[in-house]
Design an enzyme around this catalytic site. Structure first.
Site, PDB file in Angstrom:
ATOM      1  N   LYS A  81       5.900  -4.885  -4.645  1.00  0.00           N
ATOM      2  CA  LYS A  81       7.361  -4.856  -4.610  1.00  0.00           C
ATOM      3  C   LYS A  81       7.902  -4.675  -3.197  1.00  0.00           C
ATOM      4  CE  LYS A  81      11.258  -3.584  -7.291  1.00  0.00           C
ATOM      5  NZ  LYS A  81      11.510  -4.990  -7.628  1.00  0.00           N
ATOM      6  N   HIS A 123      14.336 -37.768  -5.281  1.00  0.00           N
ATOM      7  CA  HIS A 123      13.642 -38.022  -4.015  1.00  0.00           C
ATOM      8  C   HIS A 123      12.229 -37.461  -4.023  1.00  0.00           C
ATOM      9  CE1 HIS A 123      17.285 -39.624  -2.371  1.00  0.00           C
ATOM     10  NE2 HIS A 123      17.940 -38.519  -2.687  1.00  0.00           N
ATOM     11  N   ARG A 149       3.775  -0.560  -4.827  1.00  0.00           N
ATOM     12  CA  ARG A 149       3.443  -1.053  -3.492  1.00  0.00           C
ATOM     13  C   ARG A 149       2.094  -1.769  -3.441  1.00  0.00           C
ATOM     14  NH1 ARG A 149       6.902   1.639   0.024  1.00  0.00           N
ATOM     15  NH2 ARG A 149       5.660   1.117   1.828  1.00  0.00           N
ATOM     16  N   TRP A 168      -2.755  -2.685  -1.664  1.00  0.00           N
ATOM     17  CA  TRP A 168      -2.514  -4.124  -1.786  1.00  0.00           C
ATOM     18  C   TRP A 168      -3.393  -4.738  -0.714  1.00  0.00           C
ATOM     19  CZ3 TRP A 168      -0.706  -8.173   1.264  1.00  0.00           C
ATOM     20  CH2 TRP A 168      -0.354  -9.339   0.573  1.00  0.00           C
ATOM     21  N   GLU A 185      15.648 -19.222  -8.030  1.00  0.00           N
ATOM     22  CA  GLU A 185      15.303 -17.895  -8.535  1.00  0.00           C
ATOM     23  C   GLU A 185      14.585 -18.005  -9.888  1.00  0.00           C
ATOM     24  OE1 GLU A 185      15.006 -15.122  -7.285  1.00  0.00           O
ATOM     25  OE2 GLU A 185      15.231 -13.611  -8.844  1.00  0.00           O
ATOM     26  N   GLU A 199       6.146 -15.861 -10.455  1.00  0.00           N
ATOM     27  CA  GLU A 199       5.725 -14.485 -10.170  1.00  0.00           C
ATOM     28  C   GLU A 199       5.042 -13.831 -11.358  1.00  0.00           C
ATOM     29  OE1 GLU A 199       8.642 -12.216  -7.093  1.00  0.00           O
ATOM     30  OE2 GLU A 199       9.576 -12.834  -8.949  1.00  0.00           O
ATOM     31  N   ASN A 227      -1.381   2.409   5.429  1.00  0.00           N
ATOM     32  CA  ASN A 227      -0.534   1.316   4.963  1.00  0.00           C
ATOM     33  C   ASN A 227      -0.245   0.476   6.191  1.00  0.00           C
ATOM     34  OD1 ASN A 227       1.555  -0.319   3.986  1.00  0.00           O
ATOM     35  ND2 ASN A 227       3.096   1.277   4.254  1.00  0.00           N
ATOM     36  N   GLY A 228      -0.501  -0.848   6.117  1.00  0.00           N
ATOM     37  CA  GLY A 228      -0.213  -1.704   7.264  1.00  0.00           C
ATOM     38  C   GLY A 228      -1.419  -2.503   7.678  1.00  0.00           C
ATOM     39  N   CYS A 281       0.854  -1.172   0.000  1.00  0.00           N
ATOM     40  CA  CYS A 281       0.000   0.000   0.000  1.00  0.00           C
ATOM     41  C   CYS A 281       0.902   1.238   0.000  1.00  0.00           C
ATOM     42  CB  CYS A 281      -0.941   0.111   1.191  1.00  0.00           C
ATOM     43  SG  CYS A 281      -2.176  -1.181   1.245  1.00  0.00           S
ATOM     44  N   LYS A 332      10.895 -16.541 -10.462  1.00  0.00           N
ATOM     45  CA  LYS A 332      10.613 -15.535 -11.512  1.00  0.00           C
ATOM     46  C   LYS A 332       9.447 -16.012 -12.378  1.00  0.00           C
ATOM     47  CE  LYS A 332      12.150 -12.621 -10.473  1.00  0.00           C
ATOM     48  NZ  LYS A 332      12.950 -12.433  -9.304  1.00  0.00           N
TER      49      LYS A 332
END
Ligand code: G6P
Length: 632
Positions: A627, A528, A27, A74, A505, A512, A100-101, A2, A509
Site C-alpha cells: 500500500k 487505433h 507495507r 516487501w 482506474e 491489482e 525499510n528501503g 516494508c 483495480k
C-alpha cells in the site's frame, strides 16, 4: 514498503512487536520476523509469507525480552524466502537489523566486507548493514564522535555514513541490552514516548495504541532509545534537541465490521467519506447571493492567486484522481494543467513554467517517487525564484506523513485509514479535494458564474445519497455478474473526457486484485490498436454517462459489439439507448457530467472486487503489491 517496529521498556516485547507488525502489514507481506534480546541472547524468528506464519511459529514460545525489533517485508533484493527475511544479523548473531528501503551501494560494500572475511547468507542488500556495524564496533574509524555516549551508537553512525540510498533502520545488540538504535534516511520512522518505554515504527498507527506522544525523525537522523529516554543526533554526530508532539487522533478500531474484506467495507464507507469532506470543506450556510466563496480550504492567497499553470505529480490511483483533477482545473477553473507520473518527472522534469502551482497527490504521503519529485521541484524553483518560485500543495489522506512535513500547505482527504491495498475510498476523497480546489480557483478567477457554482455545489451535496443508492442497487447484481468473468483473461475499459480516468482506474483495480489483464483506454483511441484484441472472449466495460461525449462513447461501444465483445455499460439510469446497446447494465444516477466520476467509479470497484473474491483471491493483500511504496 516494508514495515519496521521496535520496542524497549518494561513489558514483554514480542507481543508488542507482533501487534505493531499487524498494523504495518499493508507495507508488505512477503515475510516477517522478530529479534529480541534477553539474558545475553538474541532470539530471532522469521517466516516466509504473511505475518500469520510468524505468529504460528512463535505460538507457545515464552519470551521474557523487554527489547526487540520486528519487520514485515516487501521483497526488493532477494526472493521472498526465509533466509532473506529480516531481521538480519552479524556473523556472531549478537546484533540484528531491520530495514525499510534500498541500499544502493550494497554491492561494493558487500565486496569490501567479503574481502575482510565476512560471509553472507542472504541475497539482500540489508545484510551489509549488520556486518558493517560489526566491523566498526571491532575497528572504530578514527573520527569517532559518539563513543562516549555508546559504542553501538557510534558504530551505527559510522556505518550509515557509508550507505547510499533510502533507508529506515532499527538495530539491537546483545552487547548493548539497554539500547535500541534507529535511523532515518528518506524512509519514514516515528518514535513513540511512553512511561519508561519507547517504541519505533514505520507508521504511527503501530504506536498509537500505546502512546500519542510521537517524534518523527527527519532524514539524516539517528536516535538512541534507552529506558531513560531518547537522544537524537545528525549523521555527523551533532546532538539535536527534539521533543515529541501529541497526535490529535485516536487509534481507529480497524475491524471488518461484518464485511468479508476491508476493500468491500471501504467501498461502502464512501458515502460517509464524501459527507465528511462536504462538512469539512464546504460552507454549509453558503448562499449564492452572498458573493463569498463557498469553499473552506483555508489556503493562502499567495498560493492560489495569479496562477498560470498547475502541474500535478502522483503515482498509481492518485495519478488517476489527478487526471480527473486536471479536467476540473481546466474546465471549471480555466487553468492549463499537466499531470505527470512522479517517477518520470523526477528524472525528466519539464522546463520551468512561471506562476505554477505544483500539487503532490498521495494517499499515504509516503510514496518515495512522489516525495522525491516534489522535493526536486521545490528546490529547483527555490533556486530560480521570482515568478518561478515554488507554490506547492499536497493532497493526502495522511497529513502527519512525510508529505505533510515537506509541504506546508496540505489538503487532508478525511477518508480515515484505508487497509485494503487497492485504493477505493481514498480515491473518491481525492476527487472531492479536486472539486473543492477547482471551485475555489474558479471563484477567485471568476471562471464560472456563481449560479453555475451553486449548481455544482448542489450536485456535490446530493452525492452521498446517490452513492448509497448505487451501492444498494448494484451490490447483489454485480456479484452475480462477476460469475460470468471468473475465468476471463482480458478486459478492456473505455471512457472519455472526465470518465477516461475512471476507465484507467477500473482496469487498474481489476489487475491489482484479480490478476486479470486489463487495459483502460480513451474510447476514441480503441480503433487505433486495442480493437485488434477484441473477440467474444474479451469483455469491454464502457463508462458512458450523459454529457459532451455520451453519443461518441456509445458508438465506440457499438464498434466493440460488432467484434463480438461482451459489453458492460456503466450508464445513466433508465436510458433506452443504453439498454439497447449493452449486454449488461450498471446504471448510475444521471448527474452533471462534471460529477459523474464520483458515481461511475463505484460499479468498476464492485466489479473488480467481486471478480477477485469469486476467484478466491486475497483481495486485501494482493500478491506483489504494497500500500505504501517507499522505494523507488
Ligand atoms: C501503491 C498502492 C496504490 C497507490 C499507489 C500510490 O501502488 O498499491 O493503491 O495508488 O501506491 O500511492 P500513494 O500513497 O502515493 O497514493
Amino acid at each position: 514498503m516494508c514495515g519496521i517496529v521496535g520496542y524497549i521498556g518494561t513489558r514483554a516485547a514480542s507481543g508488542i512487536l507482533i501487534e505493531g507488525l499487524k498494523t504495518l502489514e499493508y507495507r508488505g507481506y512477503d515475510s516477517a520476523g522478530v529479534a529480541t534480546i534477553s539474558e545475553g541472547t538474541l532470539q530471532r524468528t522469521r517466516a516466509k509469507g504473511k505475518l500469520i506464519n510468524l505468529q504460528t511459529k512463535l505460538e507457545g514460545l515464552e519470551d521474557p525480552a523487554r527489547l526487540g525489533i520486528g519487520h514485515t517485508r516487501w521483497a526488493t533484493h532477494g526472493k521472498p524466502e526465509e533466509h532473506n527475511a529480516h531481521p538480519h544479523t552479524d556473523e556472531s548473531e549478537r546484533l540484528a537489523v531491520v530495514q525499510n528501503g534500498i541500499i544502493e551501494n550494497y554491492r561494493e560494500l558487500r565486496e569490501e566486507l567479503k574481502e575482510k572475511g565476512y560471509t553472507f547468507c542472504s541475497d539482500t542488500d540489508t545484510e551489509v548493514i549488520p556486518h558493517l556495524i560489526d566491523e566498526y564496533l571491532k575497528n572504530p574509524a578514527p573520527e569517532a564522535v559518539l563513543s562516549a555516549q555508546s559504542a553501538l551508537l557510534e558504530a551505527v553512525r559510522q556505518a550509515v555514513n557509508r550507505l547510499r540510498g533510502a533507508f529506515a533502520l532499527a538495530i539491537v545488540s546483545v552487547d548493548f541490552p539497554d539500547e535500541l538504535i534507529v535511523v532515518r534516511q528518506q524512509a519514514p520512522l516515528a518514535i513513540g514516548f511512553g512511561q519508561g518505554e519507547f517504541f519505533c515504527a514505520s507508521d504511527t498507527p503501530a504506536i498509537m495504541p500505546y502512546t500519542q506522544a510521537v517524534l518523527t525523525l527527519e532524514n539524516g537522523e539517528i536516535a538512541r532509545l534507552t529506558p531513560m529516554g531518547v537522544e537524537v543526533y545528525e549523521f555527523s554526530g551533532h546532538r539535536l534537541k527534539k521533543y515529541p508532539r501529541t497526535l490529535n487522533w485516536n487509534p481507529i478500531m480497524v475491524e471488518k465490521q461484518g464485511f468479508k474484506h476491508f476493500m468491500l467495507k471501504e467501498i461502502y464507507e464512501q458515502p460517509g467519506v464524501v459527507r465528511t469532506c462536504l462538512e469539512t470543506y464546504l460552507d454549509t450556510d453558503w448562499d449564492v447571493s452572498s458573493g463569498e466563496s463557498p469553499i473552506k480550504l483555508d489556503l493562502p492567497d499567495a498560493l492560489l492567486d495569479g496562477l498560470q499553470h498547475v502541474q500535478i505529480l502522483a503515482c498509481g490511483t492518485s495519478w488517476h484522481a489527478s487526471l480527473v483533477g486536471k479536467y476540473l482545473l481546466e474546465q471549471v477553473a480555466g487553468i492549463p494543467t499537466f499531470v505527470q507520473y512522479a517517477s518520470e518527472f523526477r528524472y525528466a522534469p519539464a522546463p520551468l513554467m512561471p506562476n505554477t502551482m505544483t500539487i503532490g497527490v498521495t494517499q499515504s504521503g509516503e510514496t518515495a517517487d512522489t516525495l522525491a519529485a516534489l522535493e526536486m521541484e521545490q528546490n529547483r524553483r527555490t533556486e530560480q525564484g521570482g515568478d518561478y518560485a515554488p507554490r506547492m500543495l499536497g493532497i493526502t489522506n495522511r497529513v502527519d506523513s512525510s508529505l505533510g512535513r515537506l509541504i506546508p500547505d496540505v489538503v487532508g482527504t478525511m477518508a480515515g485509514i484505508e487497509i485494503g491495498v487497492a485504493a477505493t475510498k481514498t480515491f473518491v476523497a481525492q476527487l472531492m479535494a479536486f472539486y473543492f480546489l477547482s471551485l475555489e480557483l474558479a471563484y477567485r478567477r471568476k471562471a464560472i458564474s456563481l449560479e453555475r457554482m451553486a449548481e455544482i455545489i448542489e450536485g456535490l451535496r446530493q452525492l452521498p445519497a446517490q452513492l448509497e443508492q448505487v451501492l444498494e442497487a448494484q451490490e447483489r447484481y454485480v456479484e452475480e455478474l462477476s460469475h460470468d468473468f471468473s475465468e476471463t483473461q482480458d478486459f478492456i475499459f473505455i471512457g472519455r473526457g472526465i470518465n477516461y480516468p475512471i476507465a484507467l482506474e477500473g482496469a487498474l483495480k481489476l489487475k491489482e486484485i484479480s490478476y486479470i489483464h486489463a487495459e483502460g483506454y480513451p474510447a476514441g483511441e480503441m480503433k487505433h490498436g486495442p480493437i485488434a484484441l477484441l473477440d467474444e472472449k474479451v469483455p469491454v466495460v464502457a463508462i458512458a454517462t450523459r454529457g459532451t461525449v455520451y453519443e461518441k462513447v456509445l458508438s465506440n461501444a457499438q464498434e466493440a459489439k460488432a467484434r463480438d465483445a461482451q459489453l458492460i455499460g456503466v450508464v445513466p439510469m433508465n436510458d433506452a439507448e443504453a439498454e439497447e446497446t449493452f449486454d449488461s447494465l450498471l446504471p448510475v444516477p444521471d448527474v452533471d457530467e462534471l460529477l459523474s466520476p464520483m458515481l461511475t467509479v463505484i460499479p468498476v470497484q464492485l466489479l473488480s472486487y467481486h471478480i477477485a473474491a469469486r476467484r478466491g483471491l486475497d483481495v486485501d493483500q494482493p500478491r506483489n503489491l504494497a500500500k505504501s511504496v517507499t522505494v523507488e
